[in-house]
Design a protein around this motif. Structure first.
Motif, PDB file in Angstrom:
ATOM      1  N   MET A   1       1.020  -1.281   0.230  1.00 31.85           N
ATOM      2  CA  MET A   1      -0.199  -0.231  -0.051  1.00 31.85           C
ATOM      3  C   MET A   1       1.141   1.451   0.424  1.00 31.85           C
ATOM      4  O   MET A   1       2.043   1.353   0.503  1.00 31.85           O
ATOM      5  N   THR A   2      -0.380   2.288  -0.632  1.00 33.86           N
ATOM      6  CA  THR A   2       1.478   3.778  -0.627  1.00 33.86           C
ATOM      7  C   THR A   2       0.883   4.277   0.049  1.00 33.86           C
ATOM      8  O   THR A   2      -0.466   4.923   0.189  1.00 33.86           O
ATOM      9  N   GLU A   3       1.248   5.049   1.357  1.00 32.87           N
ATOM     10  CA  GLU A   3       0.652   6.060   1.719  1.00 32.87           C
ATOM     11  C   GLU A   3       1.043   7.328   1.398  1.00 32.87           C
ATOM     12  O   GLU A   3       1.655   7.191   0.507  1.00 32.87           O
ATOM     13  N   HIS A   4      -0.451   7.832   1.644  1.00 30.23           N
ATOM     14  CA  HIS A   4      -0.254   9.925   1.456  1.00 30.23           C
ATOM     15  C   HIS A   4       0.434  10.234   2.991  1.00 30.23           C
ATOM     16  O   HIS A   4      -0.410  10.292   3.864  1.00 30.23           O
ATOM     17  N   TYR A   5       0.923  11.385   2.286  1.00 27.30           N
ATOM     18  CA  TYR A   5       1.072  12.330   3.273  1.00 27.30           C
ATOM     19  C   TYR A   5       1.509  13.999   2.505  1.00 27.30           C
ATOM     20  O   TYR A   5       1.722  13.602   1.669  1.00 27.30           O
ATOM     21  N   ARG A   6       1.787  14.570   3.541  1.00 26.13           N
ATOM     22  CA  ARG A   6       2.091  15.852   2.940  1.00 26.13           C
ATOM     23  C   ARG A   6       3.154  16.368   2.815  1.00 26.13           C
ATOM     24  O   ARG A   6       3.825  15.941   4.243  1.00 26.13           O
ATOM     25  N   PRO A   7       3.958  16.533   2.000  1.00 29.04           N
ATOM     26  CA  PRO A   7       5.655  17.066   2.264  1.00 29.04           C
ATOM     27  C   PRO A   7       5.548  18.485   3.278  1.00 29.04           C
ATOM     28  O   PRO A   7       4.657  18.869   3.162  1.00 29.04           O
ATOM     29  N   ARG A   8       6.736  18.602   4.150  1.00 32.64           N
ATOM     30  CA  ARG A   8       6.539  19.112   4.929  1.00 32.64           C
ATOM     31  C   ARG A   8       7.044  20.678   4.535  1.00 32.64           C
ATOM     32  O   ARG A   8       7.959  20.629   3.423  1.00 32.64           O
ATOM     33  N   VAL A   9       6.393  21.537   4.892  1.00 36.04           N
ATOM     34  CA  VAL A   9       6.482  22.933   4.411  1.00 36.04           C
ATOM     35  C   VAL A   9       6.309  23.433   5.493  1.00 36.04           C
ATOM     36  O   VAL A   9       7.761  23.316   6.795  1.00 36.04           O
ATOM     37  N   ARG A  10       7.571  24.270   4.690  1.00 36.32           N
ATOM     38  CA  ARG A  10       8.866  25.814   5.573  1.00 36.32           C
ATOM     39  C   ARG A  10       7.771  26.402   6.471  1.00 36.32           C
ATOM     40  O   ARG A  10       8.895  26.931   7.407  1.00 36.32           O
ATOM     41  N   TYR A  11       7.215  27.082   6.038  1.00 34.51           N
ATOM     42  CA  TYR A  11       6.377  27.834   7.114  1.00 34.51           C
ATOM     43  C   TYR A  11       4.987  27.808   6.392  1.00 34.51           C
ATOM     44  O   TYR A  11       4.664  27.634   5.754  1.00 34.51           O
ATOM     45  N   VAL A  12       4.271  28.243   7.409  1.00 32.36           N
ATOM     46  CA  VAL A  12       2.568  28.789   7.215  1.00 32.36           C
ATOM     47  C   VAL A  12       2.235  29.824   7.814  1.00 32.36           C
ATOM     48  O   VAL A  12       3.197  30.691   8.565  1.00 32.36           O
ATOM     49  N   ILE A  13       1.115  30.790   7.349  1.00 32.46           N
ATOM     50  CA  ILE A  13       0.659  31.794   8.003  1.00 32.46           C
ATOM     51  C   ILE A  13      -0.077  32.100   9.350  1.00 32.46           C
ATOM     52  O   ILE A  13      -1.036  31.185   9.172  1.00 32.46           O
ATOM     53  N   GLY A  14       0.892  32.644  10.432  1.00 29.23           N
ATOM     54  CA  GLY A  14       0.156  32.652  12.206  1.00 29.23           C
ATOM     55  C   GLY A  14      -0.889  33.195  11.857  1.00 29.23           C
ATOM     56  O   GLY A  14      -1.909  33.707  11.083  1.00 29.23           O
ATOM     57  N   PRO A  15      -1.521  33.250  13.518  1.00 28.28           N
ATOM     58  CA  PRO A  15      -2.487  33.779  13.359  1.00 28.28           C
ATOM     59  C   PRO A  15      -2.935  35.366  13.072  1.00 28.28           C
ATOM     60  O   PRO A  15      -3.679  35.963  13.483  1.00 28.28           O
ATOM     61  N   ASP A  16      -2.111  35.620  13.274  1.00 28.91           N
ATOM     62  CA  ASP A  16      -1.585  37.233  13.011  1.00 28.91           C
ATOM     63  C   ASP A  16      -0.940  37.580  12.120  1.00 28.91           C
ATOM     64  O   ASP A  16      -0.907  38.791  11.536  1.00 28.91           O
ATOM     65  N   GLY A  17      -1.052  37.245  11.188  1.00 33.26           N
ATOM     66  CA  GLY A  17      -1.050  37.422   9.344  1.00 33.26           C
ATOM     67  C   GLY A  17       0.256  37.257   9.081  1.00 33.26           C
ATOM     68  O   GLY A  17       0.409  37.093   7.360  1.00 33.26           O
ATOM     69  N   SER A  18       1.495  36.612   9.597  1.00 33.42           N
ATOM     70  CA  SER A  18       2.909  36.880   9.174  1.00 33.42           C
ATOM     71  C   SER A  18       3.304  35.211   9.089  1.00 33.42           C
ATOM     72  O   SER A  18       2.475  34.122   9.922  1.00 33.42           O
ATOM     73  N   PRO A  19       4.137  35.059   8.276  1.00 31.66           N
ATOM     74  CA  PRO A  19       4.911  34.084   8.282  1.00 31.66           C
ATOM     75  C   PRO A  19       5.569  33.326   9.817  1.00 31.66           C
ATOM     76  O   PRO A  19       5.599  33.574  10.346  1.00 31.66           O
ATOM     77  N   LEU A  20       4.826  31.819   9.604  1.00 31.58           N
ATOM     78  CA  LEU A  20       5.112  31.546  10.577  1.00 31.58           C
ATOM     79  C   LEU A  20       6.481  30.263  10.547  1.00 31.58           C
ATOM     80  O   LEU A  20       5.664  28.605  10.199  1.00 31.58           O
ATOM     81  N   THR A  21       7.100  29.799  11.228  1.00 31.28           N
ATOM     82  CA  THR A  21       8.186  28.782  11.050  1.00 31.28           C
ATOM     83  C   THR A  21       8.755  27.592  12.247  1.00 31.28           C
ATOM     84  O   THR A  21       7.468  28.313  12.978  1.00 31.28           O
ATOM     85  N   VAL A  22       8.910  26.638  12.234  1.00 32.44           N
ATOM     86  CA  VAL A  22       9.244  26.089  13.468  1.00 32.44           C
ATOM     87  C   VAL A  22      10.180  26.771  14.346  1.00 32.44           C
ATOM     88  O   VAL A  22       9.929  26.979  15.469  1.00 32.44           O
TER      89      VAL A  22
END
Length: 91
Positions: A1-22
């Motif tokens: 079976m092939t597992e589906h996964y999302r590739p890791r992103v480098r950043y997301v948009i945080g709750p205040d609208g700015s980029p958020l990294t680990v």
């Protein structure tokens, strides 16, 4: 079976609208969970920066606790994360 996964992103948009990294996430040993910190963790999981399992392990959260933060945001926005107002919003 092939597992589906999302590739890791480098950043997301945080709750205040700015980029958020680990690196921008709350420290692993966070004890005081203010609205902003909870919202950042929820944004990180929703955006694929962390998996639910990673977030729970990193912050010693239960899945139910994390999901309650997510439901509070969905239902009441960021003010729903205010611990002192939980009864008011849930009532």
């Amino acid at each position: 079976m092939t597992e589906h996964y999302r590739p890791r992103v480098r950043y997301v948009i945080g709750p205040d609208g700015s980029p958020l990294t680990v690196a921008d996430l709350p420290p692993k040993d966070t004890k005081r969970w203010v609205i902003r910190r909870k919202a950042e963790v929820v944004a990180a999981v929703r955006g694929g920066l962390l998996s639910l399992e990673e977030a729970c392990e990193r912050y010693t959260l239960t899945v139910d606790e994390f999901l309650s933060w997510q439901r509070s945001i969905d239902k009441h926005g960021l003010p729903g994360l205010r611990a002192t107002r939980v009864q008011e919003y849930r009532g």
